[in-house]
Write a protein that holds these residues in place. Structure first.
Motif, mmCIF file in Angstrom:
data_model
loop_
_atom_site.group_PDB
_atom_site.id
_atom_site.type_symbol
_atom_site.label_atom_id
_atom_site.label_comp_id
_atom_site.label_asym_id
_atom_site.label_seq_id
_atom_site.Cartn_x
_atom_site.Cartn_y
_atom_site.Cartn_z
ATOM 1 N N HIS A 27 0.912 -1.040 0.019
ATOM 2 C CA HIS A 27 -0.092 -0.041 0.140
ATOM 3 C C HIS A 27 1.039 1.306 0.012
ATOM 4 N N MET A 28 0.712 1.899 -0.968
ATOM 5 C CA MET A 28 1.745 3.225 -1.106
ATOM 6 C C MET A 28 0.875 4.619 -0.816
ATOM 7 N N LEU A 29 1.434 4.867 0.374
ATOM 8 C CA LEU A 29 0.842 6.234 0.821
ATOM 9 C C LEU A 29 1.340 7.134 0.245
ATOM 10 N N ASN A 30 0.693 8.043 -0.606
ATOM 11 C CA ASN A 30 0.957 9.260 -1.258
ATOM 12 C C ASN A 30 0.862 10.561 -0.780
ATOM 13 N N LEU A 31 1.635 11.344 -0.361
ATOM 14 C CA LEU A 31 1.265 12.536 0.260
ATOM 15 C C LEU A 31 1.790 13.781 -0.694
ATOM 16 N N LEU A 32 0.841 14.324 -1.430
ATOM 17 C CA LEU A 32 1.164 15.275 -2.501
ATOM 18 C C LEU A 32 1.047 16.614 -2.442
ATOM 19 N N LYS A 33 1.931 17.285 -2.558
ATOM 20 C CA LYS A 33 2.143 18.802 -2.732
ATOM 21 C C LYS A 33 1.920 19.298 -4.319
ATOM 22 N N PHE A 34 0.947 20.063 -4.574
ATOM 23 C CA PHE A 34 0.686 20.398 -5.932
ATOM 24 C C PHE A 34 1.546 21.850 -6.295
ATOM 25 N N ARG A 35 1.962 21.968 -7.469
ATOM 26 C CA ARG A 35 2.424 23.447 -7.957
ATOM 27 C C ARG A 35 1.045 24.192 -8.177
ATOM 28 N N GLY A 59 -3.127 11.098 -13.006
ATOM 29 C CA GLY A 59 -3.492 10.371 -12.076
ATOM 30 C C GLY A 59 -4.593 9.303 -12.763
ATOM 31 N N ALA A 60 -5.635 9.817 -13.455
ATOM 32 C CA ALA A 60 -6.538 8.977 -14.101
ATOM 33 C C ALA A 60 -6.142 7.819 -14.965
ATOM 34 N N PRO A 61 -5.088 8.316 -15.816
ATOM 35 C CA PRO A 61 -4.414 7.055 -16.509
ATOM 36 C C PRO A 61 -3.471 6.205 -15.702
ATOM 37 N N MET A 62 -2.935 6.552 -14.718
ATOM 38 C CA MET A 62 -1.977 5.795 -13.859
ATOM 39 C C MET A 62 -3.130 4.891 -13.226
ATOM 40 N N ILE A 63 -4.129 5.187 -12.711
ATOM 41 C CA ILE A 63 -5.134 4.361 -11.767
ATOM 42 C C ILE A 63 -5.567 3.326 -12.839
ATOM 43 N N ASP A 64 -5.820 3.673 -14.004
ATOM 44 C CA ASP A 64 -6.265 2.506 -15.197
ATOM 45 C C ASP A 64 -5.249 1.760 -15.095
ATOM 46 N N MET A 65 -3.886 1.972 -15.119
ATOM 47 C CA MET A 65 -2.948 0.976 -15.430
ATOM 48 C C MET A 65 -2.696 0.168 -14.159
ATOM 49 N N VAL A 66 -3.016 0.692 -12.981
ATOM 50 C CA VAL A 66 -2.769 0.162 -11.828
ATOM 51 C C VAL A 66 -3.840 -1.115 -11.496
ATOM 52 N N MET A 67 -5.204 -0.617 -11.753
ATOM 53 C CA MET A 67 -5.972 -1.449 -12.015
ATOM 54 C C MET A 67 -5.956 -2.820 -13.084
ATOM 55 N N LYS A 68 -5.426 -2.289 -14.344
ATOM 56 C CA LYS A 68 -5.176 -3.534 -15.112
ATOM 57 C C LYS A 68 -3.976 -4.329 -14.580
ATOM 58 N N ALA A 69 -3.145 -3.934 -13.737
ATOM 59 C CA ALA A 69 -2.256 -4.642 -13.201
ATOM 60 C C ALA A 69 -2.659 -5.517 -11.906
ATOM 61 N N GLY A 70 -3.743 -5.170 -11.679
ATOM 62 C CA GLY A 70 -4.319 -6.008 -10.264
ATOM 63 C C GLY A 70 -4.217 -5.421 -9.185
ATOM 64 N N GLY A 71 -3.991 -3.955 -9.123
ATOM 65 C CA GLY A 71 -4.096 -3.032 -8.001
ATOM 66 C C GLY A 71 -5.253 -2.354 -7.873
ATOM 67 N N SER A 72 -5.289 -1.261 -6.950
ATOM 68 C CA SER A 72 -6.496 -0.444 -6.957
ATOM 69 C C SER A 72 -6.066 0.922 -5.938
ATOM 70 N N LEU A 73 -7.015 1.828 -6.295
ATOM 71 C CA LEU A 73 -6.971 3.254 -5.553
ATOM 72 C C LEU A 73 -7.755 2.797 -4.123
ATOM 73 N N LYS A 74 -7.342 2.622 -3.064
ATOM 74 C CA LYS A 74 -8.011 2.526 -1.766
ATOM 75 C C LYS A 74 -8.711 3.540 -1.144
ATOM 76 N N PHE A 75 -8.139 4.968 -1.591
ATOM 77 C CA PHE A 75 -8.364 6.211 -0.735
ATOM 78 C C PHE A 75 -7.735 7.069 -1.130
ATOM 79 N N SER A 76 -8.366 8.350 -1.348
ATOM 80 C CA SER A 76 -7.849 9.750 -1.728
ATOM 81 C C SER A 76 -8.499 10.657 -1.040
ATOM 82 N N SER A 77 -8.310 11.750 -0.560
ATOM 83 C CA SER A 77 -8.848 12.973 0.179
ATOM 84 C C SER A 77 -7.883 14.198 0.229
ATOM 85 N N VAL A 78 -8.415 15.143 0.304
ATOM 86 C CA VAL A 78 -7.831 16.536 0.749
ATOM 87 C C VAL A 78 -7.687 16.759 2.269
#
Length: 141
Positions: A27-35, A59-78
């Motif tokens: 499970h990769m915890l992503n802590l993101l800071k945007f420009r 993000g959207a295409p990456m999640i698609d690739m992750v899902m095709k590889a058997g992964g998932s987006l578990k959670f995202s929030s501000v």
């Protein structure tokens, strides 16, 4: 507490995660800071918010690739506030992405599709912290 955002792992960080020998789900915890605004090396879309470049173009295409590889987006929030401690809110978004393995994550990052969208990740992010959490349950009941 020192916080240093980055865009890519160092060689030492990659070697350390591979050296753990931990297999299985991660499970990769992503802590993101945007420009504030996307910063493309070729100067395009200088008025696009970094958040939009990251979420929609990467993000959207990456999640698609992750899902095709058997992964998932578990959670995202501000993040809204701190409950414990004091620090200026250093992240604009948090997300947990689950991959079947570290190997799967690395394989995705080497694909032509990933290489094509990675420019939007770099343009949209000021930096991030990426924290791998392996599937074993170590919680105290």
């Amino acid at each position: 507490m020192k916080i240093e955002h980055a865009l890519e792992p160092t060689e030492a960080q990659l070697n350390a995660i591979l050296a753990t020998g931990k297999g299985g789900e991660v499970h990769m915890l992503n802590l993101l800071k945007f420009r504030e605004f996307a910063a493309y090396e070729d100067g395009r879309d200088a008025d696009m918010p970094g958040r939009d470049a990251y979420l929609h173009r990467y993000g959207a295409p990456m999640i698609d690739m992750v899902m095709k590889a058997g992964g998932s987006l578990k959670f995202s929030s501000v993040p809204s506030a701190l409950l414990v401690g004091e620090v200026e809110m250093p992240w604009d978004m948090v997300a947990i992405i689950t991959y079947p393995s570290i190997k799967t994550l690395l394989e995705i990052s080497m694909t032509p599709q990933f290489q094509e969208i990675a420019v939007h990740r770099k343009a949209g992010l000021e930096g991030q912290l990426l924290i791998p959490c392996f599937g074993e349950d170590t919680a105290v009941a």
